[in-house]
Scaffold this motif. Structure first.
Motif, PDB file in Angstrom:
ATOM      1  N   ARG A  43       0.813  -1.222   0.000  1.00  0.00           N
ATOM      2  CA  ARG A  43       0.000   0.000   0.000  1.00  0.00           C
ATOM      3  C   ARG A  43       0.847   1.273   0.000  1.00  0.00           C
ATOM      4  NH1 ARG A  43      -2.084  -0.005   6.325  1.00  0.00           N
ATOM      5  NH2 ARG A  43      -0.007  -0.041   7.281  1.00  0.00           N
ATOM      6  N   LEU A  81      -3.195   1.055  -5.882  1.00  0.00           N
ATOM      7  CA  LEU A  81      -1.983   1.854  -6.033  1.00  0.00           C
ATOM      8  C   LEU A  81      -1.443   1.761  -7.459  1.00  0.00           C
ATOM      9  CD1 LEU A  81      -0.447   3.627  -4.053  1.00  0.00           C
ATOM     10  CD2 LEU A  81       1.083   1.716  -3.589  1.00  0.00           C
ATOM     11  N   GLU A 108      -1.623   4.273   0.197  1.00  0.00           N
ATOM     12  CA  GLU A 108      -3.051   3.958   0.128  1.00  0.00           C
ATOM     13  C   GLU A 108      -3.593   3.906   1.547  1.00  0.00           C
ATOM     14  OE1 GLU A 108      -6.080   0.802  -2.067  1.00  0.00           O
ATOM     15  OE2 GLU A 108      -3.909   0.442  -2.063  1.00  0.00           O
ATOM     16  N   PHE A 113      -5.965   8.202  -1.090  1.00  0.00           N
ATOM     17  CA  PHE A 113      -4.521   8.196  -1.266  1.00  0.00           C
ATOM     18  C   PHE A 113      -3.885   9.483  -0.769  1.00  0.00           C
ATOM     19  CE2 PHE A 113      -6.223   5.279  -4.386  1.00  0.00           C
ATOM     20  CZ  PHE A 113      -5.379   4.181  -4.280  1.00  0.00           C
TER      21      PHE A 113
END
Length: 345
Positions: A43, A81, A108, A113
């Motif tokens: 992430r 992502l 993320e 984001f």
């Protein structure tokens, strides 16, 4: 390492820990089987970005080279992502006045984001107006700019506070804040830390706490004092604790533990100390822990070599490495997370 057969890969990865411990002369009472995160789960990523004759180059830096390798597929990044990388590329040209290579930090979060562009010229009005349009990549909750890594960060647009969940608490980290690379890996590390606690736990000290990765889960067992060298991360932790009504249970202290490690007399009174330093480890802090009377120390590391080095200091000071858990959340790389539980012999 994606070319390795799965059994060979797992053996190689687990050996990174056992070999590091062997070199340091450390014996663990119990070494758990390697725990792994799934593919497509990362992430957080740092990508290189540059203006070129064809528009924008965006991808990973080739090792020992200035060449940027475009992202055609990636078995590590989360789908969200990866898709953001492709979409964001279409909007970055106005931010790249020169052809020098910049860095794009992307995380993320629970609600979208968080993106920081670093190493480029100061964004002009045309660039800033791109994200003023709420229809342009609405999943980006905050876009920031920094002249270079480690320099102050300037928000370009913030549509909402990006949030990440630690335990049951939502925290709003500062731009570009450190997060564990995967949510799955974070959960495995937290479980190993919590399972390393004694049955009855008094005050806990959480060193190198970041924004509270372990602080908030630990607070379910008792009061926690969190110490962190990054002031913005420390404030984010305390603010989240205050919002949850945990101000009396969690306290956050800003302190550079490399320049001012907690001394043995400052460690007295804690039942457990958790420390999760950067890859370089925490030699001085480990030495002070070794000289303390803390009954139990739990070390977390993303570098088996520095973990073993710090573990040797603790063992020399009278601790026993009761258990160690290897967690592979850096798939197909030579990096490995480790959680070790040390108890007074």
């Amino acid at each position: 390492m994606q070319h390795l057969e799965e059994t060979a890969y797992r053996t190689w990865k687990a050996d990174l820990l056992t070999q590091a411990l062997d070199r340091a002369g450390i014996r663990a009472d119990a070494v758990s089987a390697l725990q792994q995160v799934p593919p497509y789960s990362r992430r957080r990523a740092v990508l290189a970005v540059r203006r070129s004759g064809e528009g924008v180059e965006l991808g990973f830096r080739e090792r020992f080279s200035h060449r940027i390798v475009a992202l055609k597929e990636c078995h590590v990044l989360s789908p969200g992502l990866f898709n953001l990388c492709r979409e964001l590329k279409r909007h970055l040209l106005p931010f790249l006045q020169q052809k020098s290579v910049g860095d794009l930090f992307m995380s993320e979060m629970e609600n979208g984001f968080d993106v920081v562009l670093s190493g480029t010229d100061l964004p002009d009005l045309q660039a800033r107006e791109i994200f003023a349009d709420t229809d342009v990549l609405p999943e980006i909750k905050r876009f920031s700019w920094s002249p270079s890594i480690g320099e102050p960060v300037e928000p370009v647009v913030q549509r909402a506070e990006p949030e990440v969940r630690f335990g049951e608490t939502l925290v709003s980290p500062p731009p570009g804040a450190f997060l564990q690379p995967t949510a799955e890996g974070e959960a495995l590390l937290c479980r190993a830390v919590l399972e390393g606690l004694p049955r009855e736990t008094g005050p806990v000290l959480d060193l190198f706490s970041g924004c509270g990765t372990f602080t908030f889960p630990l607070s379910r067992s008792g009061p926690v004092r969190a110490v962190e060298g990054d002031l913005a991360a420390c404030k984010a932790l305390q603010n989240a604790a205050n919002r949850r009504g945990l101000a009396g249970r969690i306290t956050a202290e800003h302190r550079d533990l490399f320049r001012q490690p907690l001394r043995p007399e400052e460690l007295d009174g804690f039942d457990v100390v958790v420390f999760d330093p950067p890859r370089s480890g925490a030699r001085e802090q480990a030495a002070h822990l070794a000289a303390s009377s803390v009954p139990r120390v739990i070390g977390v590391s993303c570098n088996p070599s520095t973990f073993a080095r710090d573990a040797a200091l603790l063992v020399e000071g009278g601790y026993r490495l009761a258990s160690v858990v290897p967690v592979d959340q850096f798939l197909w790389s030579a990096h490995l997370e480790v959680v070790g539980v040390f108890v007074r012999a």
